[in-house]
Design a protein around this motif. Structure first.
Motif, PDB file in Angstrom:
ATOM      1  N   UNK A   1       0.883  -1.435   0.061  1.00  0.00           N
ATOM      2  CA  UNK A   1      -0.200  -0.315  -0.092  1.00  0.00           C
ATOM      3  C   UNK A   1       0.907   1.127  -0.064  1.00  0.00           C
TER       4      UNK A   1
ATOM      5  N   UNK B   1       2.785   2.020  -2.092  1.00  0.00           N
ATOM      6  CA  UNK B   1       4.532   2.116  -2.629  1.00  0.00           C
ATOM      7  C   UNK B   1       4.517   2.973  -3.918  1.00  0.00           C
TER       8      UNK B   1
ATOM      9  N   UNK C   1       3.433   5.828  -4.207  1.00  0.00           N
ATOM     10  CA  UNK C   1       3.774   7.197  -3.995  1.00  0.00           C
ATOM     11  C   UNK C   1       5.318   7.305  -3.655  1.00  0.00           C
ATOM     12  N   UNK C   2       5.800   6.326  -2.969  1.00  0.00           N
ATOM     13  CA  UNK C   2       7.495   6.518  -2.887  1.00  0.00           C
ATOM     14  C   UNK C   2       8.064   6.334  -4.036  1.00  0.00           C
TER      15      UNK C   2
ATOM     16  N   UNK D   1       7.230   7.006  -7.175  1.00  0.00           N
ATOM     17  CA  UNK D   1       6.764   7.913  -8.081  1.00  0.00           C
ATOM     18  C   UNK D   1       7.431   9.382  -7.546  1.00  0.00           C
ATOM     19  N   UNK D   2       7.169   9.343  -6.267  1.00  0.00           N
ATOM     20  CA  UNK D   2       7.944  10.730  -5.700  1.00  0.00           C
ATOM     21  C   UNK D   2       9.100  10.971  -5.949  1.00  0.00           C
ATOM     22  N   UNK D   3       9.997   9.758  -5.811  1.00  0.00           N
ATOM     23  CA  UNK D   3      11.569   9.929  -6.043  1.00  0.00           C
ATOM     24  C   UNK D   3      11.718  10.380  -7.417  1.00  0.00           C
TER      25      UNK D   3
END
Lengths: 203, 203
Positions: free
Chosen positions: B158, B160, B162-163, B165-167
């Motif tokens: 859940x 994942x 975000x982490x 893509x954000x990077x």
DNA sequence: TGTACATCAGTGAACGCGCGTTCACTGATGTAC
DNA sequence: TGTACATCAGTGAACGCGCGTTCACTGATGTAC
């Protein structure tokens, strides 16, 4: 109303900062700044060469505000008897403060990154907070701290800023401008947690 | 030169895409699009309600181009006898393709994110590549794949996206618009490696 | 203590920019009978 | 096969926007003598 304003440069800068806060970089309009300073529009040219010169000055202040919030949030981290745990928490606080700034001071955040400037500028700007460091300098400090304490293997150190910075900056962008702008509060909190812990685990 | 153009909508869209490619979203100018289509400027209003309607259409195509590059780079990953290793490599290729797109098609990249749209839009847009998935959908697919193969614990799943893509999004922003724009080629490569491996290690 | 004059900080009118958008219009096309 | 007419797709002139910037200017201030 005296003919000579006396503090016009400062007044224009303050007006510009107020404009940026609400509307971002595009809202930093020369004529608007002179209007709120109560002065004719080209009086500004006595103090700033250009509109872009005003914007640059505003941008610096926005960056300083970001650095100030980061410093404040790091100072809020309580000191325990575990130096290593504290250092990690300060790193985490740095990232969370960055995102908090983007979410609560969106106009300033956008303005801070609106002006073309190189890295050296983010590393330090004189007179910001106690440390005199910019956001990038503060992040580096946190990472150095971890290396010094032996919590972060020094072979992991090179480029670690890039990974940490990219993650929080990317999330900020996606949340305020991008496809994640419609997330609910709960989903947003999940995303922030996930990104922050991802950074820590990635080091 | 016939009075009726016949393919004007497509021609305007193509012109808009060309403008976006060079100059980003602000370069998508109605009058410029009609000029290159060889038509009077308000003929555009027969096919687009607004300038913003044209921009939206251009934006969709930019997003499709991003998805296409990601798909292509994933397809380039050779298939070995280790499904798990392959899946990780495809995830990595996804991230690298994202950054590659930002660096080589900067105008398109900026345009893709210039229009306010929610998440659903990035998840899928019909007719893109073989899969019909947008960048976000492709990323999700890669992560699901890892869970299915048992390579990624499902409690890590859940958020994942975000982490990850954000990077890559953050690094892209910092490299093209932000303080990392002046990095040398070598430094840039280091930063990209660090961010990509950081994402993988963070999962 | 006065005066002359350079200098600084403001004023006010004006220009040009390039665009998005609207208005009233004309040329081409398709269809009902 | 012709004709009338609705409909669609284009044209051309015009407006307003709000700004950044420049020009020639005036009012205030400080300093040399």
């Amino acid at each position: 109303v005296p003919y000579h304003h006396g503090e016009l440069r400062a007044a224009l800068l303050d007006a510009g900062i107020a404009l940026a806060r609400t509307g971002g970089p595009n809202a930093v309009v020369l004529r608007a700044a002179t209007r709120t300073a109560g002065v004719s529009h080209n009086a500004a040219y006595r103090h700033f060469e250009d509109r872009s010169a005003l914007l640059r000055a505003v941008c610096e202040r926005c960056m300083s505000e970001l650095a100030l919030l980061i410093e404040r949030r790091c100072d809020d981290v309580p000191v325990t008897d575990s130096q290593v745990a504290d250092a990690w928490l300060r790193l985490e606080a740095t990232g969370r403060a960055y995102i908090e700034f983007a979410l609560t001071e969106t106009g300033w955040f956008r303005t801070a990154f609106a002006v073309p400037t190189g890295l050296e500028y983010f590393a330090s700007d004189e007179g910001v907070g106690r440390s005199g460091l910019g956001p990038y300098g503060l992040l580096s400090t946190r990472l150095d701290e971890l290396v010094t304490l032996g919590a972060l293997p020094s072979e992991q150190r090179p480029g670690a800023e890039y990974a940490a910075w990219s993650a929080v900056h990317g999330l900020s962008s996606l949340l305020i401008d991008g496809p994640l702008r419609d997330l609910s509060d709960a989903e947003r909190a999940v995303a922030i947690d996930r990104v922050v812990t991802g950074v820590v685990d990635g080091l």
